[in-house]
Design a protein around this motif. Structure first.
Motif, PDB file in Angstrom:
ATOM      1  N   SER A 389      23.876  19.952  47.050  1.00 41.42           N
ATOM      2  CA  SER A 389      23.730  20.493  45.699  1.00 41.42           C
ATOM      3  C   SER A 389      25.080  20.512  44.989  1.00 41.42           C
ATOM      4  O   SER A 389      26.108  20.185  45.560  1.00 41.42           O
ATOM      5  CB  SER A 389      23.147  21.910  45.771  1.00 41.42           C
ATOM      6  N   ALA A 390      25.029  20.872  43.721  1.00 39.96           N
ATOM      7  CA  ALA A 390      26.256  20.967  42.928  1.00 39.96           C
ATOM      8  C   ALA A 390      26.026  21.925  41.780  1.00 39.96           C
ATOM      9  O   ALA A 390      24.889  22.328  41.512  1.00 39.96           O
ATOM     10  CB  ALA A 390      26.655  19.588  42.416  1.00 39.96           C
ATOM     11  N   GLU A 391      27.108  22.292  41.096  1.00 42.59           N
ATOM     12  CA  GLU A 391      26.976  23.189  39.956  1.00 42.59           C
ATOM     13  C   GLU A 391      26.891  22.362  38.667  1.00 42.59           C
ATOM     14  O   GLU A 391      27.756  21.507  38.416  1.00 42.59           O
ATOM     15  CB  GLU A 391      28.203  24.102  39.858  1.00 42.59           C
ATOM     16  N   LEU A 392      25.883  22.616  37.876  1.00 44.67           N
ATOM     17  CA  LEU A 392      25.759  21.918  36.594  1.00 44.67           C
ATOM     18  C   LEU A 392      26.091  22.899  35.474  1.00 44.67           C
ATOM     19  O   LEU A 392      25.421  23.927  35.312  1.00 44.67           O
ATOM     20  CB  LEU A 392      24.336  21.368  36.423  1.00 44.67           C
ATOM     21  N   LYS A 393      27.116  22.570  34.726  1.00 36.88           N
ATOM     22  CA  LYS A 393      27.539  23.488  33.673  1.00 36.88           C
ATOM     23  C   LYS A 393      27.220  22.915  32.295  1.00 36.88           C
ATOM     24  O   LYS A 393      27.583  21.777  31.976  1.00 36.88           O
ATOM     25  CB  LYS A 393      29.049  23.746  33.787  1.00 36.88           C
ATOM     26  N   ASP A 394      26.564  23.729  31.509  1.00 35.33           N
ATOM     27  CA  ASP A 394      26.279  23.377  30.113  1.00 35.33           C
ATOM     28  C   ASP A 394      27.510  23.762  29.296  1.00 35.33           C
ATOM     29  O   ASP A 394      27.834  24.943  29.155  1.00 35.33           O
ATOM     30  CB  ASP A 394      25.054  24.173  29.632  1.00 35.33           C
ATOM     31  N   MET A 395      28.219  22.757  28.764  1.00 39.52           N
ATOM     32  CA  MET A 395      29.513  23.023  28.128  1.00 39.52           C
ATOM     33  C   MET A 395      29.385  23.718  26.779  1.00 39.52           C
ATOM     34  O   MET A 395      30.336  24.343  26.309  1.00 39.52           O
ATOM     35  CB  MET A 395      30.303  21.717  27.963  1.00 39.52           C
ATOM     36  N   ASP A 396      28.238  23.566  26.137  1.00 44.23           N
ATOM     37  CA  ASP A 396      28.041  24.224  24.842  1.00 44.23           C
ATOM     38  C   ASP A 396      27.676  25.686  25.039  1.00 44.23           C
ATOM     39  O   ASP A 396      28.172  26.566  24.346  1.00 44.23           O
ATOM     40  CB  ASP A 396      26.947  23.516  24.048  1.00 44.23           C
ATOM     41  N   GLN A 397      26.761  25.923  26.001  1.00 46.97           N
ATOM     42  CA  GLN A 397      26.272  27.279  26.243  1.00 46.97           C
ATOM     43  C   GLN A 397      27.208  28.052  27.161  1.00 46.97           C
ATOM     44  O   GLN A 397      27.091  29.260  27.286  1.00 46.97           O
ATOM     45  CB  GLN A 397      24.892  27.225  26.905  1.00 46.97           C
ATOM     46  N   SER A 398      28.063  27.314  27.865  1.00 46.58           N
ATOM     47  CA  SER A 398      28.946  27.922  28.838  1.00 46.58           C
ATOM     48  C   SER A 398      28.157  28.606  29.945  1.00 46.58           C
ATOM     49  O   SER A 398      28.572  29.634  30.458  1.00 46.58           O
ATOM     50  CB  SER A 398      29.878  28.928  28.141  1.00 46.58           C
ATOM     51  N   SER A 399      27.004  28.038  30.277  1.00 48.87           N
ATOM     52  CA  SER A 399      26.190  28.582  31.369  1.00 48.87           C
ATOM     53  C   SER A 399      26.122  27.554  32.474  1.00 48.87           C
ATOM     54  O   SER A 399      26.284  26.360  32.209  1.00 48.87           O
ATOM     55  CB  SER A 399      24.779  28.882  30.873  1.00 48.87           C
ATOM     56  N   GLN A 400      25.911  27.987  33.692  1.00 47.82           N
ATOM     57  CA  GLN A 400      25.811  27.003  34.760  1.00 47.82           C
ATOM     58  C   GLN A 400      24.846  27.450  35.833  1.00 47.82           C
ATOM     59  O   GLN A 400      24.548  28.627  35.979  1.00 47.82           O
ATOM     60  CB  GLN A 400      27.183  26.680  35.340  1.00 47.82           C
ATOM     61  N   CYS A 401      24.308  26.460  36.557  1.00 48.33           N
ATOM     62  CA  CYS A 401      23.362  26.785  37.617  1.00 48.33           C
ATOM     63  C   CYS A 401      23.517  25.751  38.721  1.00 48.33           C
ATOM     64  O   CYS A 401      24.103  24.692  38.516  1.00 48.33           O
ATOM     65  CB  CYS A 401      21.933  26.773  37.079  1.00 48.33           C
ATOM     66  N   GLN A 402      22.954  26.079  39.871  1.00 46.65           N
ATOM     67  CA  GLN A 402      23.033  25.148  40.986  1.00 46.65           C
ATOM     68  C   GLN A 402      21.880  24.158  40.885  1.00 46.65           C
ATOM     69  O   GLN A 402      20.759  24.549  40.574  1.00 46.65           O
ATOM     70  CB  GLN A 402      22.951  25.920  42.304  1.00 46.65           C
ATOM     71  N   VAL A 403      22.178  22.879  41.118  1.00 47.64           N
ATOM     72  CA  VAL A 403      21.110  21.865  41.080  1.00 47.64           C
ATOM     73  C   VAL A 403      21.190  21.027  42.355  1.00 47.64           C
ATOM     74  O   VAL A 403      22.269  20.841  42.924  1.00 47.64           O
ATOM     75  CB  VAL A 403      21.243  20.925  39.863  1.00 47.64           C
ATOM     76  N   ALA A 404      20.027  20.528  42.764  1.00 47.65           N
ATOM     77  CA  ALA A 404      19.983  19.620  43.916  1.00 47.65           C
ATOM     78  C   ALA A 404      20.379  18.232  43.432  1.00 47.65           C
ATOM     79  O   ALA A 404      19.951  17.802  42.364  1.00 47.65           O
ATOM     80  CB  ALA A 404      18.580  19.599  44.517  1.00 47.65           C
ATOM     81  N   LEU A 405      21.203  17.554  44.203  1.00 49.83           N
ATOM     82  CA  LEU A 405      21.648  16.227  43.778  1.00 49.83           C
ATOM     83  C   LEU A 405      20.496  15.234  43.718  1.00 49.83           C
ATOM     84  O   LEU A 405      20.523  14.293  42.938  1.00 49.83           O
ATOM     85  CB  LEU A 405      22.742  15.706  44.714  1.00 49.83           C
TER      86      LEU A 405
END
Length: 416
Positions: A389-405
């Motif tokens: 997995s990895a962290e996906l960060k939304d640069m506009d919202q400044s939010s992030q979550c873990q996603v499966a590759l």
RNA sequence: GUGGGUGUAGCUCAGUCGGUAGAGCACUGGAUUGUGGCUCCAGUUGUCGAGGGUUCAAGCCCCUUCAUCCACCCCA
């Protein structure tokens, strides 16, 4: 400084090239809907072509052409305008046998040896359109409607469409005579330049910016009062059709042309936003040109748009480059290797992906992601990679979550 | 072809009376060893367009030249 570009010939760099692409793409779209097909002709032609079409005594031919002999001694010239080459190609390829009406457009560089200044360069670019084979005034109005449509489409509004009629070989000599007669009595009031023009090209005196000349020519005879009946009817119909199409225009009976082949309808799209260069586009009818270059006796009409001038009016950076979808930030060499492969896979699927190649810190990578204006950043750390997995960060919202590759591509596409 | 303006850091520009080359932005690193923007700290960057002259000393004064911009001319 090492080697530099030639004076008056400019590089178009990322940041402004997007504006160029926008203007070119809109031209293809708009001209396409009016049934115009693109034609591409060489940048170099035999010198004779331009001498015979533009006119031996025009400034372009007399002092502005890039002319040289090739190794076999032929005199060649970098094209200073587009209508003559298109006409030459039309004749050479017998396009009139394919269709009685040819509607062609072109875009590309033109060359004139002039002193560069704002909106005027030695290599400049034009988008032009030509219709060969129609004499009816509807086509004049159609061509002007297309030009107007294009100007609207690209968001250029500080322009005015001016039209005029220059008459034809039948009626123009009479007008010229009347004008010379008028100027003869006022020679003293004219500027030195215009006193010279009086003999070389009296029509140009009407175009002079000097106040003395303007005052002296206020009551000068108008070309529109000297049109033969054919030209007068034609011009009347052009105006009528323009009104029917609700194309805003004004009549400027003092508008003149720098090229000899123009007859009847002439027009310019003018602005006050380009310093001393006021024409953004210009054109007119050239009914005798095809025949004089050895082709069939077909009428023609067309225009050319100065691309640099449009770009100046649009302003720099008005058309922004598309942003990257994803920046991959990796921590450590193993992660960088995986990120590299993943990035390549995503790019194949059409995702605009970027990463760092210099082993920079995460902070530096984030900074770069921000600078590139990436929509998302994927942070690949060692811990997460162990369980895929990895962290996906939304640069506009400044939010992030873990996603499966595994499902990253789907996840991304659903968010973009 | 003619006239005028401007050339100093990657960019925009200061630079006094001739006396050791400056600022902002950008860039790099750090404050925060795995998280961008805002803030703070630190650091890097110069053929002062080029050549010659005057001077103890020239970014500054003089001459020449080149580049560039604007205008005339002309044009898209």
């Amino acid at each position: 400084m090492s080697i530099t570009a030639i004076k008056g010939m400019n590089d178009i760099l990322p940041g402004t090239v997007e504006t160029w692409q926008f203007l070119e793409q809109k031209a293809r779209e708009v001209f396409g809907t009016y049934g115009f097909a693109e034609i591409r002709t060489p940048a170099v032609e035999k010198t004779e072509l331009f001498c015979r079409s533009i006119g031996e005594t025009t400034d372009i031919v007399e002092k502005e052409m890039y002319t040289f002999n090739d190794k076999s001694g032929n005199s060649l010239t970098l094209r200073p305008e587009g209508t003559a080459p298109v006409t030459r190609s039309f004749i050479q390829n017998r396009l009139h046998t394919l269709d009685p009406v040819s509607k062609l457009y072109y875009m590309g560089p033109m060359f004139r040896y002039e002193r560069p200044q704002k909106g005027r360069y030695r290599q400049f670019h034009q988008i032009g359109a030509e219709v060969i084979g129609v004499e009816d005034a509807k086509i004049d109005a159609q061509v002007l409607a297309m030009l107007h449509h294009y100007a609207c489409e690209i968001g250029i509004d500080a322009v005015e469409l001016q039209v005029n009629s220059l008459g034809c070989p039948e009626c123009r000599p009479g007008y010229r005579k009347a004008l010379i007669g008028y100027l003869e009595k006022r020679l003293d009031a004219l500027c030195a330049e215009c006193q010279r023009r009086y003999t070389t090209n009296p029509l140009r005196v009407l175009d002079c910016k000097a106040t003395g000349c303007k005052e002296a020519t206020v009551d000068a005879p108008s070309v529109l009062d000297h049109l033969c009946s054919g030209c007068e009817i034609h011009f009347g119909q052009v105006k009528k059709h323009l009104q029917a199409l609700a194309i805003p225009f004004s009549v400027n009976d003092r508008m003149v042309r720098g090229l000899d082949y123009y007859v009847r309808t002439t027009f310019e799209l003018v602005t006050d936003q380009l310093g001393s260069q006021n024409a953004v586009a210009a054109g007119g009818r050239y009914d005798g040109l095809v025949e004089s270059l050895g082709g069939p006796a077909l009428p023609g009409i067309g225009f050319a748009i100065g691309l640099e001038r449009l770009v100046l009016m649009k302003g720099k950076d008005q058309v922004v480059a598309t942003r990257p979808d994803l920046f991959l930030a990796a921590l450590g060499e193993d992660a960088a290797e995986q990120a590299f492969v993943l990035m390549s896979k995503l790019q194949r699927s059409g995702v605009r992906a970027e990463m760092d190649y210099q082993g920079k810190s995460l902070k530096a990578q984030m900074r770069r992601a921000n600078k590139l204006n990436a929509r998302f950043t994927l942070i690949l750390g060692e811990e997460e990679l162990r369980n895929g997995s990895a962290e996906l960060k939304d640069m506009d919202q400044s939010s992030q979550c873990q996603v499966a590759l595994d499902g990253l591509e789907q996840e991304l596409l659903s968010r973009l």
